[in-house]
Design an enzyme around this catalytic site. Structure first.
Site, PDB file in Angstrom:
ATOM      1  N   PHE A 224       0.817  -1.227   0.000  1.00 43.47           N
ATOM      2  CA  PHE A 224       0.000   0.000   0.000  1.00 43.47           C
ATOM      3  C   PHE A 224       0.845   1.269   0.000  1.00 43.47           C
ATOM      4  O   PHE A 224       0.349   2.338   0.361  1.00 43.47           O
ATOM      5  CB  PHE A 224      -0.978   0.006   1.184  1.00 43.47           C
ATOM      6  CG  PHE A 224      -1.786  -1.258   1.323  1.00 43.47           C
ATOM      7  CD1 PHE A 224      -2.678  -1.643   0.332  1.00 43.47           C
ATOM      8  CD2 PHE A 224      -1.624  -2.093   2.424  1.00 43.47           C
ATOM      9  CE1 PHE A 224      -3.402  -2.814   0.438  1.00 43.47           C
ATOM     10  CE2 PHE A 224      -2.354  -3.269   2.539  1.00 43.47           C
ATOM     11  CZ  PHE A 224      -3.241  -3.634   1.549  1.00 43.47           C
ATOM     12  N   GLU A 228       7.337   1.027  -0.038  1.00 40.23           N
ATOM     13  CA  GLU A 228       8.014   1.573  -1.211  1.00 40.23           C
ATOM     14  C   GLU A 228       9.391   2.079  -0.798  1.00 40.23           C
ATOM     15  O   GLU A 228      10.384   1.808  -1.452  1.00 40.23           O
ATOM     16  CB  GLU A 228       7.182   2.713  -1.826  1.00 40.23           C
ATOM     17  CG  GLU A 228       7.860   3.287  -3.067  1.00 40.23           C
ATOM     18  CD  GLU A 228       7.059   4.364  -3.782  1.00 40.23           C
ATOM     19  OE1 GLU A 228       5.853   4.488  -3.561  1.00 40.23           O
ATOM     20  OE2 GLU A 228       7.673   5.096  -4.589  1.00 40.23           O
ATOM     21  N   ARG A 306       2.309  15.176  -6.220  1.00 37.31           N
ATOM     22  CA  ARG A 306       1.080  14.552  -6.705  1.00 37.31           C
ATOM     23  C   ARG A 306      -0.155  15.240  -6.103  1.00 37.31           C
ATOM     24  O   ARG A 306      -1.213  15.290  -6.717  1.00 37.31           O
ATOM     25  CB  ARG A 306       1.064  13.049  -6.465  1.00 37.31           C
ATOM     26  CG  ARG A 306       0.035  12.338  -7.345  1.00 37.31           C
ATOM     27  CD  ARG A 306       0.095  10.830  -7.254  1.00 37.31           C
ATOM     28  NE  ARG A 306       0.937  10.192  -8.241  1.00 37.31           N
ATOM     29  CZ  ARG A 306       0.572   9.916  -9.497  1.00 37.31           C
ATOM     30  NH1 ARG A 306      -0.626  10.253  -9.943  1.00 37.31           N
ATOM     31  NH2 ARG A 306       1.402   9.318 -10.315  1.00 37.31           N
ATOM     32  N   ARG A 338      -1.134   4.508  -1.035  1.00 39.46           N
ATOM     33  CA  ARG A 338      -2.147   4.423  -2.083  1.00 39.46           C
ATOM     34  C   ARG A 338      -2.804   5.770  -2.403  1.00 39.46           C
ATOM     35  O   ARG A 338      -3.599   6.287  -1.606  1.00 39.46           O
ATOM     36  CB  ARG A 338      -3.192   3.405  -1.655  1.00 39.46           C
ATOM     37  CG  ARG A 338      -3.934   2.744  -2.793  1.00 39.46           C
ATOM     38  CD  ARG A 338      -4.776   1.622  -2.256  1.00 39.46           C
ATOM     39  NE  ARG A 338      -5.283   0.756  -3.304  1.00 39.46           N
ATOM     40  CZ  ARG A 338      -5.895  -0.399  -3.092  1.00 39.46           C
ATOM     41  NH1 ARG A 338      -6.073  -0.832  -1.856  1.00 39.46           N
ATOM     42  NH2 ARG A 338      -6.333  -1.133  -4.081  1.00 39.46           N
ATOM     43  N   PHE A 340      -0.936   8.501  -2.961  1.00 42.52           N
ATOM     44  CA  PHE A 340       0.344   9.221  -2.975  1.00 42.52           C
ATOM     45  C   PHE A 340       0.165  10.744  -2.981  1.00 42.52           C
ATOM     46  O   PHE A 340       0.724  11.452  -3.804  1.00 42.52           O
ATOM     47  CB  PHE A 340       1.119   8.758  -4.224  1.00 42.52           C
ATOM     48  CG  PHE A 340       2.616   8.876  -4.135  1.00 42.52           C
ATOM     49  CD1 PHE A 340       3.375   7.940  -3.457  1.00 42.52           C
ATOM     50  CD2 PHE A 340       3.284   9.922  -4.761  1.00 42.52           C
ATOM     51  CE1 PHE A 340       4.761   8.036  -3.402  1.00 42.52           C
ATOM     52  CE2 PHE A 340       4.681  10.029  -4.705  1.00 42.52           C
ATOM     53  CZ  PHE A 340       5.410   9.079  -4.027  1.00 42.52           C
ATOM     54  N   THR A 435       5.461  10.472 -11.424  1.00 36.37           N
ATOM     55  CA  THR A 435       5.642  11.865 -11.827  1.00 36.37           C
ATOM     56  C   THR A 435       7.119  12.177 -12.036  1.00 36.37           C
ATOM     57  O   THR A 435       7.453  13.152 -12.688  1.00 36.37           O
ATOM     58  CB  THR A 435       5.025  12.818 -10.792  1.00 36.37           C
ATOM     59  OG1 THR A 435       5.600  12.534  -9.520  1.00 36.37           O
ATOM     60  CG2 THR A 435       3.527  12.632 -10.714  1.00 36.37           C
ATOM     61  N   ALA A 504       2.822   3.694  -7.803  1.00 34.56           N
ATOM     62  CA  ALA A 504       2.229   4.646  -8.743  1.00 34.56           C
ATOM     63  C   ALA A 504       1.206   3.992  -9.679  1.00 34.56           C
ATOM     64  O   ALA A 504       0.925   4.525 -10.759  1.00 34.56           O
ATOM     65  CB  ALA A 504       3.306   5.365  -9.554  1.00 34.56           C
ATOM     66  N   GLU A 707      -4.403   2.526  -7.441  1.00 32.99           N
ATOM     67  CA  GLU A 707      -4.685   3.644  -6.546  1.00 32.99           C
ATOM     68  C   GLU A 707      -6.030   4.336  -6.777  1.00 32.99           C
ATOM     69  O   GLU A 707      -6.665   4.761  -5.815  1.00 32.99           O
ATOM     70  CB  GLU A 707      -3.556   4.690  -6.653  1.00 32.99           C
ATOM     71  CG  GLU A 707      -2.243   4.194  -6.088  1.00 32.99           C
ATOM     72  CD  GLU A 707      -1.078   5.093  -6.476  1.00 32.99           C
ATOM     73  OE1 GLU A 707      -0.726   5.130  -7.668  1.00 32.99           O
ATOM     74  OE2 GLU A 707      -0.532   5.764  -5.598  1.00 32.99           O
TER      75      GLU A 707
HETATM   76 MO1  MOS Z   1       2.403   3.611  -4.061  1.00 39.53          MO
HETATM   77  S1  MOS Z   1       1.491   4.892  -2.746  1.00 39.53           S
HETATM   78  O1  MOS Z   1       2.811   4.743  -5.309  1.00 39.53           O
HETATM   79  O2  MOS Z   1       3.726   2.854  -3.268  1.00 39.53           O
END
Ligand code: MOS
Length: 752
Positions: A224, A228, A306, A338, A340, A435, A504, A707
């Protein structure tokens, strides 16, 4: 072609392998981190003597033991692995304990004490902003001339909107397992969305080249966004200890450690001003976003960006000035989640529209629908819309007979005293691509073995979203062979290099296209090979459904035979595919460009019932129309919509993160942090797949789905608001999410 999630069999039998299921190498040690008990201060003394003398404690490491750089900042280098002289948030890693068992490591952490000279603690982003404490310089997106246009507006409204954070609550907590190898190499099994981030930072912290660091990820029990960037530190801790001790080291966080020490969705506090003409067209919009970044940058600058990209959601506004401030506070670094930053931006314009609608005594939907983006409309960042947002909206009205539902709600509210219903529309428009343009690249390695079976590796990380199933489908589709002949391998930095994180919403697109490219090249070689074998013109040969066809007629040469014969002829049966999204660009000196491969649209209609004595509520129904392009796997995509929606509802209603003034997480367990369960999901959930056929850059035109659905959850906040207004038209309801039952109760009886 749609197939069942390839993990469903082992998932339901409990046989899927997560980090904690990996058989341990003999001699494995266990790590645990001592995190700062104070949110801000100067370290005077750390006392590890008692912990170090415990039976079973192997070593205790501080920053002084780090052979390379003590730095794991992803975007800017402002985050140490282990604290040096200061601490900046409660739970910030200070000392790493390694012991014979996880229990001993955890017990030893409890014996460590620290003396800290306390500094002032800031938890509020506006305070940080006032102090000039920003992570990066402010960003401004601008179109038209909002300053002067406000003078021409018939209606002007302004206000404040707040959204709180959100805990990722992946079922599998953060963790990693590092095993030292020969010749100064190391293998790290990591529950990460970003294997390359783990590889890069491990290599920097250990002071060795990236080619000595292998990171392997089979699957995550949820990410989620929380894994990352923030999976990295735990993996690096294991790598560091394994490297220094020459022993395997594992660290799997317990839930309370994970809740306390990791960052969450960014809370935002925002000021808005909206101007409309007499026909309810939004002429001007100004917004200032104060992002609560936490103590270091992590992904905050990208999340901030974002927010700006999505500050007008699904609406065309000709004059916009949107400013965003990433504010440094003494909380754990907040991170990807999720959406972002997109959801935080969208909430504010929905609040602005709701405020205008209240003041004008009209339904918000009138303003919303009138301002939906049309093909060719320009977003504040310069890209033009390629679709009509009204398509999903109007389809929802027609398909679900929404006017009838609205009449029923009005009747219900006229008849009932203690229960009131409310509804809302929530249109969404979400841009697909990282982005940061350079991240929009991916690679895939496809091997066809001499028995005709196929093995695929990509940079995509499976985290429950079904990306491996989609990768398999791509190969099955290009080769036109049975899915059973294909296997998707773990994500491994020795097989696939320089991966972008799985994030993303773009993972299936980017990696799927790379798989497609690799498979097409192999297929072409096989086609030529078949023509040689059959002594016919290559142009007449096709490979369809596992057999070779000449002039559309099957001949007696099947896939397995062709593959084997080609191997004997020394044909290359492997390929490495590389894909980089074409046509995207962004110039952040002027904040304009074409950053997104495409947009995903949709509209959700939400109805709720509020119990006006107790303040509790139920979500009666969410009926939505979602633009899937042409879904390549409706079963998986439906799952993503359901999960995203409910996660969004959780963020907007019951999930309430509480830090006290000292920066201590009060909602630090599942008894104090409530997420939606089966009883809190909408009683009725209708998902209509709008199949849009216009060309797009999605894999097989199957649009990204990770997302966007989260933002449908925002509709629940506004439906609840409308139900409260039906009970008490004078109620004062701050635009402050989540709308918990407690806040609902307060609002029901405000100004009474
Ligand atoms: Mo997702 S919020 O782009 O790891």
């Amino acid at each position: 072609m749609s197939i069942r999630n390839i993990d469903s069999f082992t998932h339901t039998r409990g046989e899927s392998v997560y980090l904690d299921d990996i058989p341990l190498v003999n001699g494995t040690l266990f790590a645990s981190v001592f995190g700062s008990p104070v949110a801000h201060g100067k370290i005077l003394q750390i006392n590890i003597t008692e912990a170090a003398s415990m039976e079973g404690v192997v070593r205790i490491f501080t920053y002084k033991d780090i052979p390379g750089k003590n730095q794991i900042g992803g975007i800017i280098p402002d985050e140490t692995l282990l604290a040096t002289d200061e601490v900046h948030y409660m739970g910030m890693p200070v000392v790493l304990v390694v012991a014979d068992s996880a229990e001993i490591a955890a017990a030893a952490v409890k014996k460590i004490t620290i003396e800290i000279e306390k500094y002032p603690v800031v938890t509020n982003p506006r305070t940080a902003h006032a102090n000039g404490s920003l992570i990066v310089p402010p960003r401004t997106f601008k179109i038209g001339d909002s300053e002067n246009i406000f003078e021409n507006c018939t209606h002007i409204f302004e206000g404040v909107a707040e959204t709180n954070g959100q805990e990722h609550l992946y079922i599998e907590t953060q963790g990693a397992y590092a095993i030292p190898g020969e010749n100064n190499s190391i293998r790290i099994i990591s529950s990460t969305q970003g294997p390359t981030a783990v590889q890069k930072h491990s290599s920097e912290v250990l002071g060795i080249a990236m080619h000595r660091v292998e990171v392997d990820t089979t699957r995550l029990g949820g990410g989620f966004g929380g894994k990352e960037d923030q999976a990295t530190s735990w993996a690096v801790f294991c790598a560091l200890a394994a490297w220094l001790l020459k022993k395997p080291v594992k660290y799997s966080l317990n839930r309370m450690e994970d809740l306390r020490m990791t960052g969450k969705r960014h809370p935002y506090s925002s000021d808005f001003r909206i101007g409309l003409d007499k026909d309810l067209k939004i002429l001007a919009y100004e917004v200032n976003f104060y992002q609560n970044a936490g103590a270091s940058a992590d992904l905050s600058p990208a999340v901030l960006e974002r927010t700006l990209f999505h500050c007008t959601n699904s609406y065309f506004v000709p004059n916009v000035t949107a400013k965003a401030f990433s504010c440094r506070t003494n909380l754990p670094p907040n991170t990807a989640f999720r959406g972002f930053g997109g959801p935080q931006g969208m909430f504010v314009i929905e609040a602005a529209i709701a405020k205008a609608a209240d003041a004008l005594g009209i339904p918000a939907a009138e303003i919303q629908q009138k301002n939906l983006v049309k093909t060719g409309d320009e977003f504040p960042y310069g890209q033009k819309a390629a679709s009509e947002a009204n398509e999903c909206w109007q389809k929802a009205i027609d398909l679900y007979e929404i006017n009838k539902i609205k009449d029923d709600i009005i009747r219900f509210n006229n008849e009932q005293v203690l229960f009131k219903k409310g509804f809302s529309f929530m249109p969404i428009c979400f841009g697909i691509s990282f982005t940061k343009i350079l991240m929009n690249q991916a690679r895939a390695l496809v091997h066809v073995y001499l028995d005709g079976s196929v093995n695929i590796s990509t940079g995509a990380v499976e985290m429950g979203q079904g990306v491996n199933t989609k990768m398999l489908q791509v190969a099955a589709n290009i080769f036109t062979i049975a899915p059973e002949k294909i296997r998707v391998n773990s994500t491994n930095t020795y097989r696939i290099a320089n991966t972008s994180p799985s994030a993303a919403s773009a993972t299936a697109d980017l990696n799927g296209k790379a798989v497609q490219i690799a498979c097409e090249k192999i297929l072409e070689r096989l086609r030529v090979s078949a023509a040689e074998i059959l002594a016919c013109d290559a142009a007449a040969v096709e490979i369809r459904n596992g057999v070779v066809q000449v002039n559309q007629k099957a001949v007696s040469l099947n896939w397995d035979e062709l593959v084997n014969a080609s191997y004997l002829k020394r044909i290359n049966l492997s390929e490495h595919g590389h894909y980089a999204t074409p046509g995207i660009n962004f110039d952040n000196t002027v904040e304009k460009g074409h950053p997104f491969a495409y947009h995903v649209y949709g509209t959700a209609f939400t109805t709720v019932t509020v119990d006006c004595i107790r303040g509790i509520y139920e979500i009666d129904a969410v009926k939505l129309v979602h633009d899937f392009g042409t879904s390549m796997n409706p079963l998986i995509d439906r799952g993503q919509i359901e999960g995203g929606l409910v996660q969004g509802i959780g963020w907007m209603t019951m999930e309430e993160i509480v830090y006290d003034e000292e920066g201590r997480l009060r909602s630090n367990a599942l008894s104090t942090y409530k997420v939606p369960d089966i009883y809190s999901v909408p009683k009725e959930l209708d998902i209509h797949f709008l199949e849009t056929t216009n060309d797009n850059l999605a894999i097989f035109r199957s649009k990204a789905v990770g997302e966007p659905p989260l933002m449908y959850g925002i509709g629940t906040f506004f439906a609840l608001r409308n139900a409260i207004k039906a009970f008490n038209p004078h109620s004062d309801i701050p635009f402050s999410a989540p709308m918990t039952p407690e806040k609902t109760l307060m609002a029901l009886y405000s100004n009474k």
